[in-house]
Write a protein that holds these residues in place. Structure first.
Motif, short mmCIF file in Angstrom:
data_model
loop_
_atom_site.label_atom_id
_atom_site.label_comp_id
_atom_site.label_asym_id
_atom_site.label_seq_id
_atom_site.Cartn_x
_atom_site.Cartn_y
_atom_site.Cartn_z
N LEU A 135 0.82 -1.20 0.00
CA LEU A 135 0.00 0.00 0.00
C LEU A 135 0.86 1.26 0.00
CD1 LEU A 135 -2.65 1.58 0.30
CD2 LEU A 135 -2.52 1.15 2.78
N ASN A 136 1.89 1.28 0.84
CA ASN A 136 2.72 2.49 0.96
C ASN A 136 3.45 2.81 -0.34
OD1 ASN A 136 1.99 2.94 3.61
ND2 ASN A 136 3.68 1.74 4.45
N LEU A 141 3.84 6.52 -5.08
CA LEU A 141 3.80 6.80 -6.52
C LEU A 141 2.64 7.71 -6.88
CD1 LEU A 141 4.73 3.29 -7.95
CD2 LEU A 141 6.15 5.35 -7.90
N LEU A 142 1.53 7.61 -6.16
CA LEU A 142 0.41 8.50 -6.44
C LEU A 142 0.69 9.92 -5.96
CD1 LEU A 142 -2.65 6.22 -5.50
CD2 LEU A 142 -1.76 6.74 -7.77
N TYR A 192 8.54 8.62 1.35
CA TYR A 192 9.29 7.37 1.16
C TYR A 192 10.34 7.20 2.27
CZ TYR A 192 11.57 3.51 -1.27
OH TYR A 192 12.08 2.27 -1.59
N HIS A 193 11.02 8.28 2.60
CA HIS A 193 12.09 8.22 3.60
C HIS A 193 11.55 7.90 4.99
CE1 HIS A 193 15.90 9.14 5.53
NE2 HIS A 193 15.27 9.96 6.35
N THR A 194 10.41 8.46 5.35
CA THR A 194 9.88 8.28 6.71
C THR A 194 8.98 7.06 6.86
OG1 THR A 194 8.03 9.77 6.17
CG2 THR A 194 9.99 10.74 7.22
N VAL A 195 8.32 6.65 5.79
CA VAL A 195 7.33 5.58 5.89
C VAL A 195 7.82 4.25 5.32
CG1 VAL A 195 5.00 4.84 5.24
CG2 VAL A 195 5.43 7.23 5.85
N ILE A 196 8.58 4.29 4.22
CA ILE A 196 8.94 3.06 3.53
C ILE A 196 10.34 2.58 3.88
CG2 ILE A 196 9.26 1.98 1.26
CD1 ILE A 196 7.08 3.81 0.18
#
Length: 266
Positions: A135-136, A141-142, A192-196
């Motif tokens: 999901l992340n 990308l969205l 991306y840096h904080t969540v993925i």
């Protein structure tokens, strides 16, 4: 503006739960969007030439078949059944022999359908593939085209003076593109840096986000060029103030396609 906001809220109310749910509900949603997108693709062609009903029906069948292939996969390997590809080419090309008048159906029409079907169906299949991977990742990308578009619109309205490509998209400005890219890259990279992946190279991440942000804007211009060629402002009026499905997916499609170059290590 009121219609634009209302239609956007309605779309979000439908799409967001499907994205969060994933799986079968998301796949069904993508399939419905794909069918509507294909209809818009056929309708804009009809502004200059309406294709035979048989050809249109076959197009919907092939869209369904291609989307059903490996619908649960997370692999980036191209696994589309070659039997489907062979049937696709034969089914659209052979009828050109029987339609003796170019005004009814020609080889140009056949390749329009083959190219358009592959472009749309593969893009939608990749959308499913990315949601299957996480999901992340899909949200990341969205965010790129969405944030880019929002801030490009705001900056273009407030400080835009230099037209980007006026003959294709009169409202787009160089200032809007620059601000949109900067904000799209910043917010998506932060997500991306904080969540993925907090350990992913920041330089590489910023480079990828910049590439995808610019690519999404080019994709928007490609779809605008198609509409300009057919003398249309929007692909449809499904979403008042926003246009049709393809009007909303233009930059997203190109971001998804471009991300395939990096999906192996992100």
């Amino acid at each position: 503006m009121k219609k634009r906001i209302i239609s956007a809220l309605i779309a979000l109310a439908i799409v967001v739960p499907l994205i969060i749910a994933g799986g079968t509900p998301f796949n069904i949603g993508v399939y419905i969007i794909s069918i509507i997108g294909l209809k818009e693709f056929l309708d804009i062609k009809a502004t200059k030439k309406t294709l035979p009903i048989f050809i249109q029906l076959i197009a919907y069948i092939f869209m369904t078949l291609i989307l059903l292939v490996d619908v649960k996969t997370t692999s980036v390997m191209f696994t589309l059944d070659y039997r489907i590809l062979s049937a696709l080419f034969m089914t659209f090309l052979i009828p050109t022999v029987f339609y003796h008048e170019r005004s009814k159906y020609s080889t140009n029409d056949a390749f329009y359908m083959i190219g358009g079907l592959l472009f749309l169906s593969i893009s939608m299949s990749l959308l499913i593939l990315i949601r299957n991977r996480g999901l992340n990742l899909l949200i990341f990308l969205l965010l790129i085209p969405m944030i880019t578009d929002i801030f490009a619109y705001i900056a273009g309205s407030l400080i835009g003076k230099n037209k980007l490509l006026e003959e294709i998209s009169p409202k787009k400005t160089v200032e809007g593109m620059i601000v949109g890219t900067l904000m799209g890259v910043f917010i998506s990279a932060m997500f991306y840096h904080t969540v993925i992946d907090v350990n992913f190279s920041k330089v590489t991440l910023l480079s990828i986000c910049t590439f995808l942000s610019i690519l999404g804007q080019l994709g928007d211009l490609v779809f605008s060029a198609i509409k300009r060629y057919y003398g249309k402002k929007d692909f449809s009026n499904l979403m008042p103030g926003h246009g049709g499905i393809l009007d909303r997916l233009d930059s997203i499609i190109f971001v998804i396609l471009g991300f395939m170059f990096f999906i192996g290590f992100m």
